[in-house]
Scaffold this active site. Structure first.
Site, PDB file in Angstrom:
ATOM      1  CE  LYS A   1      -7.246  -7.029   1.226  1.00 18.61           C
ATOM      2  NZ  LYS A   1      -7.105  -6.531   2.622  1.00 18.61           N
TER       3      LYS A   1
ATOM      4  CG  PHE B   1      -3.395  -7.914  12.853  1.00 20.17           C
ATOM      5  CD1 PHE B   1      -3.147  -7.718  11.502  1.00 20.17           C
ATOM      6  CD2 PHE B   1      -3.473  -6.802  13.687  1.00 20.17           C
ATOM      7  CE1 PHE B   1      -2.979  -6.451  10.972  1.00 20.17           C
ATOM      8  CE2 PHE B   1      -3.297  -5.518  13.165  1.00 20.17           C
ATOM      9  CZ  PHE B   1      -3.048  -5.349  11.809  1.00 20.17           C
TER      10      PHE B   1
ATOM     11  NE  ARG C   1      -6.129   3.694  -0.125  1.00 21.14           N
ATOM     12  CZ  ARG C   1      -5.592   2.786   0.697  1.00 21.14           C
ATOM     13  NH1 ARG C   1      -5.160   1.623   0.216  1.00 21.14           N
ATOM     14  NH2 ARG C   1      -5.483   3.010   1.964  1.00 21.14           N
TER      15      ARG C   1
ATOM     16  CB  THR D   1      -7.927   0.447   6.432  1.00 25.33           C
ATOM     17  OG1 THR D   1      -7.126   1.230   5.547  1.00 25.33           O
ATOM     18  CG2 THR D   1      -7.258  -0.887   6.678  1.00 25.33           C
TER      19      THR D   1
ATOM     20  NE  ARG E   1     -10.510  -1.878   1.798  1.00 27.90           N
ATOM     21  CZ  ARG E   1      -9.296  -1.371   1.964  1.00 27.90           C
ATOM     22  NH1 ARG E   1      -9.152  -0.164   2.507  1.00 27.90           N
ATOM     23  NH2 ARG E   1      -8.227  -2.040   1.605  1.00 27.90           N
TER      24      ARG E   1
ATOM     25  CG  HIS F   1      -4.281  -4.337  -1.755  1.00 29.59           C
ATOM     26  ND1 HIS F   1      -3.694  -3.723  -0.683  1.00 29.59           N
ATOM     27  CD2 HIS F   1      -3.544  -3.963  -2.853  1.00 29.59           C
ATOM     28  CE1 HIS F   1      -2.640  -3.027  -1.102  1.00 29.59           C
ATOM     29  NE2 HIS F   1      -2.525  -3.157  -2.413  1.00 29.59           N
TER      30      HIS F   1
HETATM   31  N1  UDP Z   1      -5.471  -4.567   8.769  1.00 30.82           N
HETATM   32  C1  UDP Z   1      -6.105  -5.113   9.869  1.00 30.82           C
HETATM   33  N2  UDP Z   1      -6.153  -4.394  11.044  1.00 30.82           N
HETATM   34  C2  UDP Z   1      -5.607  -3.147  11.149  1.00 30.82           C
HETATM   35  C3  UDP Z   1      -4.966  -2.606  10.031  1.00 30.82           C
HETATM   36  C4  UDP Z   1      -4.917  -3.336   8.859  1.00 30.82           C
HETATM   37  O1  UDP Z   1      -6.612  -6.231   9.791  1.00 30.82           O
HETATM   38  O2  UDP Z   1      -5.681  -2.552  12.217  1.00 30.82           O
HETATM   39  C5  UDP Z   1      -5.399  -5.363   7.527  1.00 30.82           C
HETATM   40  C6  UDP Z   1      -6.507  -4.991   6.526  1.00 30.82           C
HETATM   41  O3  UDP Z   1      -6.943  -6.179   5.869  1.00 30.82           O
HETATM   42  C7  UDP Z   1      -5.778  -4.055   5.589  1.00 30.82           C
HETATM   43  C8  UDP Z   1      -4.379  -4.653   5.567  1.00 30.82           C
HETATM   44  O4  UDP Z   1      -4.150  -5.116   6.877  1.00 30.82           O
HETATM   45  O5  UDP Z   1      -6.399  -4.013   4.320  1.00 30.82           O
HETATM   46  C9  UDP Z   1      -3.274  -3.686   5.150  1.00 30.82           C
HETATM   47  O6  UDP Z   1      -3.306  -2.547   5.963  1.00 30.82           O
HETATM   48  P1  UDP Z   1      -3.118  -1.082   5.377  1.00 30.82           P
HETATM   49  O7  UDP Z   1      -2.904  -0.182   6.539  1.00 30.82           O
HETATM   50  O8  UDP Z   1      -2.068  -1.099   4.303  1.00 30.82           O
HETATM   51  O9  UDP Z   1      -4.555  -0.749   4.792  1.00 30.82           O
HETATM   52  P2  UDP Z   1      -5.100  -0.626   3.285  1.00 30.82           P
HETATM   53  O10 UDP Z   1      -4.023   0.006   2.449  1.00 30.82           O
HETATM   54  O11 UDP Z   1      -5.455  -2.030   2.829  1.00 30.82           O
HETATM   55  O12 UDP Z   1      -6.331   0.231   3.400  1.00 30.82           O
HETATM   56 MG    MG Z   2      -1.967  -0.295   2.289  1.00 36.34          MG
END
Ligand code: UDP
Ligand code: MG
Length: 167
Positions: free
Chosen positions: A10, A58, A91, A97, A108, A125
């Site tokens: 990103k 958001f 992952r 996340t 992360r 991501h």
């Molecule tokens: N995200 C965020 N706040 C949250 C949940 C998600 O800012 O409470 C953002 C974060 O950048 C995340 C993206 O939204 O990577 C996609 O969310 P997802 O739940 O799919 O998480 P990921 O698969 O990226 O771990």
């Molecule tokens: Mg996701």
């Protein structure tokens, strides 16, 4: 079981000069890179990629983040990795996340942060499951950009196609 997974470095990862570091971490998995490119992300692509978040408060900031407007770096590096248990292994390397909950040595956990608007800037991501990986790889790449036949394709004849070639 061999799988393919989409990885995006990103805009925060690019601004923080983490590309080499992240690729080194990923290379430890011995997975294979089967596609890679740098992408200027349109609003439509960002919204489609994060369509599962569209009801989140958001969401607009999340799109700004992926598009790079927050970081003044309008690009993302997109890669497809392939190999045994690729989705789960990447992952794991990426971490949770929420960067504050991510294991400290994960990508992360090491480099992510939470913005004042509450968006998790978590550097990369990675696809969450096979279904997501298929949707995301097909969204970010055309068949000819992926060097393995990971999903079925079909031939299409396009009449009067206008395309840009090197002058
Ligand atoms: N995200 C965020 N706040 C949250 C949940 C998600 O800012 O409470 C953002 C974060 O950048 C995340 C993206 O939204 O990577 C996609 O969310 P997802 O739940 O799919 O998480 P990921 O698969 O990226 O771990
Ligand atoms: Mg996701």
């Amino acid at each position: 079981m061999n799988q393919q997974t989409l990885i995006l470095i990103k805009p925060d990862g690019l601004v923080k000069s983490l590309t080499g570091n992240i690729l080194t971490r990923l290379s430890e998995t011995k997975l294979e890179i089967i596609a890679a490119k740098v992408v200027q992300v349109s609003r439509e692509l960002a919204a489609e990629h994060y369509r599962h978040m569209k009801d989140q408060p958001f969401f607009p900031e999340l799109l700004d983040y992926l598009q790079g407007t927050l970081h003044n770096r309008r690009k993302v590096m997109a890669l497809v990795y392939w190999g045994d248990s690729a989705i789960q292994r990447v992952r794991q390397l990426a971490g949770a996340t929420n960067p504050e909950e991510a294991e400290p040595t994960s990508i992360r956990g090491s480099y992510g942060r939470i913005t004042s608007k509450g968006v998790y800037e978590n550097v990369i991501h990675t696809s969450g499951c096979e279904e997501d990986a298929e949707r995301e790889i097909k969204l970010w790449f055309e068949p000819k950009e992926v060097i393995m036949d990971v999903y079925p394709t079909r031939q299409e004849t396009v009449e009067k196609l206008v395309r840009t070639v090197w002058a």
